[in-house]
Design an enzyme around this catalytic site. Structure first.
Site, PDB file in Angstrom:
ATOM      1  N   CYS A 125      -0.609   0.969   8.245  1.00 40.72           N
ATOM      2  CA  CYS A 125      -1.231   1.661   6.987  1.00 40.72           C
ATOM      3  C   CYS A 125      -2.044   0.855   6.223  1.00 40.72           C
ATOM      4  CB  CYS A 125      -0.012   2.059   6.028  1.00 40.72           C
ATOM      5  SG  CYS A 125      -0.621   3.161   4.422  1.00 40.72           S
ATOM      6  N   CYS A 126      -1.577  -0.659   5.835  1.00 40.31           N
ATOM      7  CA  CYS A 126      -2.341  -1.731   5.261  1.00 40.31           C
ATOM      8  C   CYS A 126      -3.678  -1.944   6.284  1.00 40.31           C
ATOM      9  CB  CYS A 126      -1.575  -2.889   5.389  1.00 40.31           C
ATOM     10  SG  CYS A 126      -0.388  -2.733   3.742  1.00 40.31           S
ATOM     11  N   CYS A 206      -0.215  -0.674  -4.031  1.00 40.49           N
ATOM     12  CA  CYS A 206      -0.084   0.868  -3.937  1.00 40.49           C
ATOM     13  C   CYS A 206       1.186   1.378  -4.269  1.00 40.49           C
ATOM     14  CB  CYS A 206      -0.098   1.123  -2.714  1.00 40.49           C
ATOM     15  SG  CYS A 206      -2.002   0.564  -1.690  1.00 40.49           S
ATOM     16  N   CYS A 209       4.523   1.404  -2.412  1.00 36.80           N
ATOM     17  CA  CYS A 209       5.175   0.384  -2.110  1.00 36.80           C
ATOM     18  C   CYS A 209       5.299  -0.546  -3.182  1.00 36.80           C
ATOM     19  CB  CYS A 209       4.050  -0.124  -0.884  1.00 36.80           C
ATOM     20  SG  CYS A 209       3.730   0.772   0.455  1.00 36.80           S
ATOM     21  N   CYS A 232      -0.211  -7.808   2.650  1.00 34.23           N
ATOM     22  CA  CYS A 232      -0.619  -6.476   3.005  1.00 34.23           C
ATOM     23  C   CYS A 232      -1.189  -6.505   4.009  1.00 34.23           C
ATOM     24  CB  CYS A 232      -1.551  -5.973   1.715  1.00 34.23           C
ATOM     25  SG  CYS A 232      -2.727  -7.066   1.542  1.00 34.23           S
TER      26      CYS A 232
HETATM   27  S1  SF4 Z   1       0.429  -0.813   0.463  1.00 33.66           S
HETATM   28 FE1  SF4 Z   1       1.395   0.793   1.402  1.00 33.66          FE
HETATM   29  S2  SF4 Z   1       0.479   2.458   0.862  1.00 33.66           S
HETATM   30 FE2  SF4 Z   1      -0.897   0.518   0.403  1.00 33.66          FE
HETATM   31  S3  SF4 Z   1      -2.047   0.535   2.363  1.00 33.66           S
HETATM   32 FE3  SF4 Z   1      -0.128  -0.787   2.482  1.00 33.66          FE
HETATM   33  S4  SF4 Z   1       1.477   0.187   3.264  1.00 33.66           S
HETATM   34 FE4  SF4 Z   1      -0.108   1.704   2.841  1.00 33.66          FE
END
Ligand code: SF4
Length: 246
Positions: A125-126, A206, A209, A232
């Site tokens: 996701c990051c 985010c 998280c 991240c």
């Molecule tokens: S901090 Fe969480 S929501 Fe944001 S990009 Fe990374 S995994 Fe995704």
């Protein structure tokens, strides 16, 4: 024969070490003046999360040159309070070159169609929402400014003032700043606080998280809490790559 890429990376590391030697001991504002005006004129940007401590660097950069690019990675997962705070700081500080960078829609459709990838695979996701967009945003720059500090977490304790990452040099002007230093700077310049700070969020990423920290926990313990993820992916962790290769 040493491959050209290796030679270039060695040269870059040498340059980072030389910059650290030359700038170590200078005040943060002076480091920024040097890198913006002398070392990387027109080739440097600030990557900002507009989080709890971001106003310090944003304020310093705005006073030196409000047209230095400020790169904001909009992951589509930020707290609404962060977006409001971003807009307020841009107006209050007179920042003139904000670059809001988004994840590619086709990457999101492929990797995160329902928006819950952070639950299943936070690193991916990051990677999709932060790392890849940031690398695109840094094209054309040689150096980026970060707000990382040694005291934020044990994983950041052996950072250097200048570091290398991929083909960029990173500068961490606040490397030795403490929470008291940050608070004093906010007070001295009447900077507005991120609205979530008073609710126990000393480090803000985010929304899915990030949680508030408990008394005695380090400032970043609310990030990816209950997992072993600490960065991240836009940063390396003590030289260890904590993201997918790009
Ligand atoms: S901090 Fe969480 S929501 Fe944001 S990009 Fe990374 S995994 Fe995704």
């Amino acid at each position: 024969m040493v491959p050209l890429e290796t030679t270039a990376r060695l040269e870059m590391r040498k340059r980072a070490q030389e910059l650290t030697t030359r700038h170590e001991g200078l005040r943060a504002e002076q480091v920024l003046k040097e890198v913006i005006r002398r070392d990387f004129p027109g080739r440097i940007g600030l990557v900002s999360s507009f989080g709890a401590e971001a106003a310090v660097l944003l304020h310093m950069v705005a006073r030196i040159d409000p047209y230095v690019p400020v790169i904001f990675l909009n992951t589509w997962k930020h707290f609404p309070e962060t977006l409001d705070y971003r807009d307020r700081l841009i107006a209050d500080l007179g920042l003139c070159n904000i670059q809001t960078v988004l994840p590619r829609p086709d990457s999101l459709r492929a990797e995160d169609p329902d928006g819950t990838l952070y639950v299943r695979n936070a690193d991916l996701c990051c990677h999709v929402r932060k790392t890849l967009p940031m690398i695109k945003a840094l094209r054309g720059l040689d150096c980026w400014i970060t707000g990382r500090k040694r005291g934020q977490a044990v994983t950041r304790s052996d950072m250097e003032l200048f570091e290398t990452q991929d083909r960029w040099i990173k500068v961490n002007p606040l490397i030795d700043w403490t929470l008291d230093d940050v608070a004093a700077y906010f007070a001295a310049h009447s900077l507005p606080e991120h609205p979530l700070k008073a609710q126990g969020y000393p480090s803000i990423g985010c929304a899915p998280c990030t949680r508030a920290v408990r008394p005695g926990e380090d400032a970043r313990s609310g990030r990816w809490a209950d997992s072993d993820k600490t960065e991240c992916g836009i940063h390396f962790e003590n030289g260890k790559i904590v993201r997918r290769p790009v």
